[in-house]
Design an enzyme around this catalytic site. Structure first.
Site, mmCIF file in Angstrom:
data_model
loop_
_atom_site.group_PDB
_atom_site.id
_atom_site.type_symbol
_atom_site.label_atom_id
_atom_site.label_comp_id
_atom_site.label_asym_id
_atom_site.label_seq_id
_atom_site.Cartn_x
_atom_site.Cartn_y
_atom_site.Cartn_z
ATOM 1 N NE ARG A 166 -4.185 115.714 -2.490
ATOM 2 C CZ ARG A 166 -5.389 115.257 -1.793
ATOM 3 N NH1 ARG A 166 -6.192 116.172 -1.234
ATOM 4 N NH2 ARG A 166 -5.907 113.956 -2.088
ATOM 5 C CB SER A 240 -3.240 111.254 -6.431
ATOM 6 O OG SER A 240 -4.166 110.568 -5.777
ATOM 7 C CD GLU A 336 -1.412 114.588 -4.242
ATOM 8 O OE1 GLU A 336 -2.457 114.551 -4.667
ATOM 9 O OE2 GLU A 336 -0.637 113.832 -3.431
HETATM 10 P P1 FAD Z 1 7.672 114.155 1.833
HETATM 11 O O1 FAD Z 1 7.324 113.363 0.606
HETATM 12 O O2 FAD Z 1 8.874 113.711 2.676
HETATM 13 O O3 FAD Z 1 7.681 115.676 1.519
HETATM 14 C C1 FAD Z 1 6.526 116.253 0.661
HETATM 15 C C2 FAD Z 1 7.003 117.521 0.342
HETATM 16 O O4 FAD Z 1 6.928 118.451 1.583
HETATM 17 C C3 FAD Z 1 8.607 118.035 -0.182
HETATM 18 O O5 FAD Z 1 8.535 119.099 -0.911
HETATM 19 C C4 FAD Z 1 9.234 118.242 1.274
HETATM 20 O O6 FAD Z 1 10.476 119.070 1.191
HETATM 21 C C5 FAD Z 1 8.277 119.050 1.898
HETATM 22 N N1 FAD Z 1 8.211 118.796 3.404
HETATM 23 C C6 FAD Z 1 8.333 117.687 4.043
HETATM 24 N N2 FAD Z 1 8.289 117.870 5.290
HETATM 25 C C7 FAD Z 1 8.542 119.344 5.590
HETATM 26 C C8 FAD Z 1 8.810 120.022 6.781
HETATM 27 N N3 FAD Z 1 8.819 119.640 8.020
HETATM 28 N N4 FAD Z 1 8.920 121.313 6.622
HETATM 29 C C9 FAD Z 1 8.740 121.828 5.327
HETATM 30 N N5 FAD Z 1 8.607 121.014 4.174
HETATM 31 C C10 FAD Z 1 8.344 119.839 4.246
HETATM 32 N N6 FAD Z 1 -2.107 112.795 0.125
HETATM 33 C C11 FAD Z 1 -3.129 113.292 0.279
HETATM 34 O O7 FAD Z 1 -3.442 114.479 0.538
HETATM 35 N N7 FAD Z 1 -4.357 112.201 0.487
HETATM 36 C C12 FAD Z 1 -4.143 111.112 0.378
HETATM 37 O O8 FAD Z 1 -5.180 110.511 0.527
HETATM 38 C C13 FAD Z 1 -2.722 110.723 -0.065
HETATM 39 N N8 FAD Z 1 -2.934 109.254 -0.069
HETATM 40 C C14 FAD Z 1 -1.624 108.495 -0.272
HETATM 41 C C15 FAD Z 1 -1.406 107.388 -0.573
HETATM 42 C C16 FAD Z 1 -0.122 106.745 -0.731
HETATM 43 C C17 FAD Z 1 -0.111 105.286 -0.933
HETATM 44 C C18 FAD Z 1 0.985 107.636 -0.891
HETATM 45 C C19 FAD Z 1 2.337 106.803 -1.078
HETATM 46 C C20 FAD Z 1 0.815 108.779 -0.673
HETATM 47 C C21 FAD Z 1 -0.377 109.546 -0.462
HETATM 48 N N9 FAD Z 1 -0.509 110.815 -0.137
HETATM 49 C C22 FAD Z 1 -1.780 111.249 -0.190
HETATM 50 C C23 FAD Z 1 0.630 111.753 -0.731
HETATM 51 C C24 FAD Z 1 1.460 111.959 0.843
HETATM 52 O O9 FAD Z 1 0.874 110.880 1.839
HETATM 53 C C25 FAD Z 1 1.294 113.550 1.492
HETATM 54 O O10 FAD Z 1 1.751 114.270 0.561
HETATM 55 C C26 FAD Z 1 1.991 113.440 2.671
HETATM 56 O O11 FAD Z 1 1.777 114.714 3.356
HETATM 57 C C27 FAD Z 1 3.714 113.528 2.410
HETATM 58 O O12 FAD Z 1 4.446 113.448 3.617
HETATM 59 P P2 FAD Z 1 5.893 113.078 3.810
HETATM 60 O O13 FAD Z 1 6.194 113.276 5.157
HETATM 61 O O14 FAD Z 1 6.150 111.549 3.124
HETATM 62 O O15 FAD Z 1 6.320 114.028 2.795
HETATM 63 N N1 EPU Z 2 -11.627 106.583 -11.242
HETATM 64 C C1 EPU Z 2 -11.737 105.810 -12.774
HETATM 65 N N2 EPU Z 2 -10.321 105.199 -12.929
HETATM 66 C C2 EPU Z 2 -9.611 105.112 -12.005
HETATM 67 C C3 EPU Z 2 -9.457 105.830 -10.755
HETATM 68 C C4 EPU Z 2 -10.657 106.406 -10.447
HETATM 69 O O1 EPU Z 2 -12.456 106.021 -13.325
HETATM 70 O O2 EPU Z 2 -8.515 104.320 -12.376
HETATM 71 C C5 EPU Z 2 -12.916 107.398 -11.045
HETATM 72 C C6 EPU Z 2 -13.566 106.735 -9.876
HETATM 73 O O3 EPU Z 2 -14.451 105.701 -10.241
HETATM 74 C C7 EPU Z 2 -14.411 107.952 -9.293
HETATM 75 C C8 EPU Z 2 -13.397 109.287 -9.445
HETATM 76 O O4 EPU Z 2 -12.373 108.764 -10.375
HETATM 77 O O5 EPU Z 2 -15.435 108.142 -10.000
HETATM 78 C C9 EPU Z 2 -12.743 109.479 -8.298
HETATM 79 O O6 EPU Z 2 -11.867 108.275 -7.612
HETATM 80 P P1 EPU Z 2 -11.555 108.206 -6.293
HETATM 81 O O7 EPU Z 2 -12.697 108.153 -5.045
HETATM 82 O O8 EPU Z 2 -10.673 106.843 -6.183
HETATM 83 O O9 EPU Z 2 -10.400 109.317 -5.827
HETATM 84 P P2 EPU Z 2 -9.465 110.337 -6.685
HETATM 85 O O10 EPU Z 2 -10.131 111.301 -7.170
HETATM 86 O O11 EPU Z 2 -8.893 109.280 -7.743
HETATM 87 C C10 EPU Z 2 -8.706 111.373 -4.498
HETATM 88 C C11 EPU Z 2 -7.314 111.875 -4.152
HETATM 89 C C12 EPU Z 2 -6.826 110.778 -3.084
HETATM 90 C C13 EPU Z 2 -7.862 110.570 -1.865
HETATM 91 C C14 EPU Z 2 -8.971 109.948 -2.543
HETATM 92 C C15 EPU Z 2 -10.275 109.929 -1.468
HETATM 93 C C16 EPU Z 2 -6.383 113.640 -5.439
HETATM 94 C C17 EPU Z 2 -5.368 114.002 -6.514
HETATM 95 N N3 EPU Z 2 -6.459 112.339 -5.048
HETATM 96 O O12 EPU Z 2 -8.407 110.156 -5.380
HETATM 97 O O13 EPU Z 2 -5.579 111.494 -2.655
HETATM 98 O O14 EPU Z 2 -7.322 109.364 -1.183
HETATM 99 O O15 EPU Z 2 -9.530 110.958 -3.305
HETATM 100 O O16 EPU Z 2 -10.580 110.964 -0.919
HETATM 101 O O17 EPU Z 2 -7.153 114.454 -5.047
HETATM 102 C C18 EPU Z 2 -3.214 111.637 -2.864
HETATM 103 O O18 EPU Z 2 -3.259 112.688 -2.907
HETATM 104 O O19 EPU Z 2 -2.036 110.864 -3.028
HETATM 105 C C19 EPU Z 2 -4.530 110.852 -2.765
HETATM 106 C C20 EPU Z 2 -4.285 109.285 -2.959
#
Ligand code: FAD
Ligand code: EPU
Length: 340
Positions: A166, A240, A336
């Site tokens: 991240r 997250s 994050e």
């Molecule tokens: P924004 O929210 O618009 O911007 C994020 C940051 O990037 C800001 O600081 C912005 O200034 C900068 N930025 C954006 N675009 C540019 C650009 N073109 N050039 C320079 N800077 C820029 N993230 C994960 O890694 N794994 C996950 O599994 C995951 N699951 C998610 C689930 C949900 C339901 C949600 C809501 C979010 C999740 N995220 C996850 C976080 C998010 O999807 C990522 O961080 C994604 O890359 C953000 O993209 P955005 O275009 O919405 O960025």
């Molecule tokens: N857990 C709990 N309670 C909760 C949530 C999780 O006990 O309420 C425990 C789960 O049981 C498991 C562990 O935590 O043992 C990990 O949980 P999970 O696999 O759901 O993943 P996470 O670590 O919570 C991360 C990323 C997610 C990504 C998933 C799958 C980060 C900060 N988050 O979540 O990314 O989708 O793994 O790879 O690394 C995001 O970055 O926005 C995001 C959603």
């Protein structure tokens, strides 16, 4: 969409559903338009700038001073290919999951575990998006960006981005300095499946699939994500809210004495990654609701806006959670989500 606008509501432009206003709002449809805009608007030189993609990783805690540069640069094209790989360049304003679907349709692999992550292609390198055992860095080749101060184009190689968990140079030394215009990925024609993470294998079994394709893995990941994570179209959230913390192994051993079942993941440097969701749940915050905002009841790492919450209220909740986790486990949770 018209060009420069004043006092522009960002409500539809952030997945937390926060009602903040941008002093100025400028949609960027091409690199050339941005260079022209930066050169033509003398007043901009003295304004703050915020780059916005899909708004899925930002929390607005007040109105935004200065200008919001809203990324709308489109286009997907193959720039090179050989027997094993295809190099795909995508405009930074493409929706990430649409790029994933496009690649799956062409049968280009490596990207399938990153299905259904919200947001734009341009934001994907910022925090090196990751899920289900794969990170952007595993398929990233290079990116093109514009330096906002000089208006000059620059190319960043894989090494130059300094990707980490991240993390990248764009969250550190280069924070806010570059507008990413396009990202080039190296995808594979000969697939190496990654089904070892979390529930992918059991989901495939449940789907009745023994020999999965990359498209099957994508569907499995989508099913798992939909069962755990709230859909921002229904409940405001930014995924997250915190990163999973990484601690020294001695710290883990101490914690294991009291909590033998604490989830932990060994890191290449000998340290241990803990699950922030587990820590928050143990500290008693999972599913807690404070009026119009709270902690999601299926994933404690996700803070939610049930409607009408302000960014400051959500930040306040985040700080309470950080204090509770620190008091219970002596672990500091880092956000994050980008706090604006
Ligand atoms: P924004 O929210 O618009 O911007 C994020 C940051 O990037 C800001 O600081 C912005 O200034 C900068 N930025 C954006 N675009 C540019 C650009 N073109 N050039 C320079 N800077 C820029 N993230 C994960 O890694 N794994 C996950 O599994 C995951 N699951 C998610 C689930 C949900 C339901 C949600 C809501 C979010 C999740 N995220 C996850 C976080 C998010 O999807 C990522 O961080 C994604 O890359 C953000 O993209 P955005 O275009 O919405 O960025
Ligand atoms: N857990 C709990 N309670 C909760 C949530 C999780 O006990 O309420 C425990 C789960 O049981 C498991 C562990 O935590 O043992 C990990 O949980 P999970 O696999 O759901 O993943 P996470 O670590 O919570 C991360 C990323 C997610 C990504 C998933 C799958 C980060 C900060 N988050 O979540 O990314 O989708 O793994 O790879 O690394 C995001 O970055 O926005 C995001 C959603």
């Amino acid at each position: 969409m018209p060009a420069l606008q004043k006092n522009f509501s960002l409500l539809p432009y952030n997945t937390f559903g926060i009602d903040a206003k941008a002093e100025w709002f400028f949609p960027v449809s091409s690199a050339e338009k941005l260079i022209e805009f930066l050169a033509d608007n003398a007043f901009l030189k003295h304004q703050k700038r915020l780059i916005l993609g899909g708004g899925s990783n930002v929390l607005f805690t007040s109105d935004v001073e200065g200008v919001v540069l809203y990324n709308q640069i489109k286009g997907i094209r193959v720039v090179a290919e050989d027997e094993k790989s295809v190099f795909v360049q995508a405009g930074a304003g493409e929706v990430w999951h649409e790029l994933v679907l496009h690649c799956l349709e062409k049968n280009w692999g490596g990207i399938e575990n990153l299905s259904l992550i919200p947001g734009s292609v341009g934001a994907s390198p910022i925090q090196n998006i990751g899920a289900y055992g794969v990170e952007l860095k595993d398929i990233f080749h290079s990116l093109e960006a514009i330096q906002l101060e000089t208006g000059k184009r620059e190319t960043f190689s894989h090494a130059a981005c300094r990707f980490g968990y991240r993390d990248s140079i764009f969250k550190r030394e280069a924070k806010g300095k570059y507008f990413i215009c396009s990202v080039t990925l190296q995808l594979s024609k000969i697939h190496q499946l990654n089904t070892s993470y979390g529930a992918i294998q059991s989901e495939l079994t449940e789907m009745g699939i023994q020999k999965p394709s990359i498209q099957d893995i994508s569907r499995a990941v989508i099913n798992i994500r939909q069962s755990k994570l709230p859909d921002p179209a229904v409940i405001g959230n930014g995924g997250s809210f915190f990163k999973n913390p990484v601690v020294e192994s001695a710290h883990l051993q101490q914690l294991q004495q009291e909590f033998p079942n604490i989830p932990h993941y060994p890191q290449p440097d000998g340290r241990q990654k803990l699950a922030a969701g587990w820590l928050i749940e143990q500290a008693g915050w999972k599913g807690k609701r404070l009026g119009n905002h709270g902690v999601h009841d299926r994933q404690a790492l996700v803070l939610v806006n049930y409607g009408g919450a302000t960014g400051s209220e959500i930040l306040d909740l985040a700080q309470k959670i950080q204090a509770a986790v620190s008091a219970a486990f002596d672990v500091q949770l880092e956000t994050e989500v980008n706090i604006v």
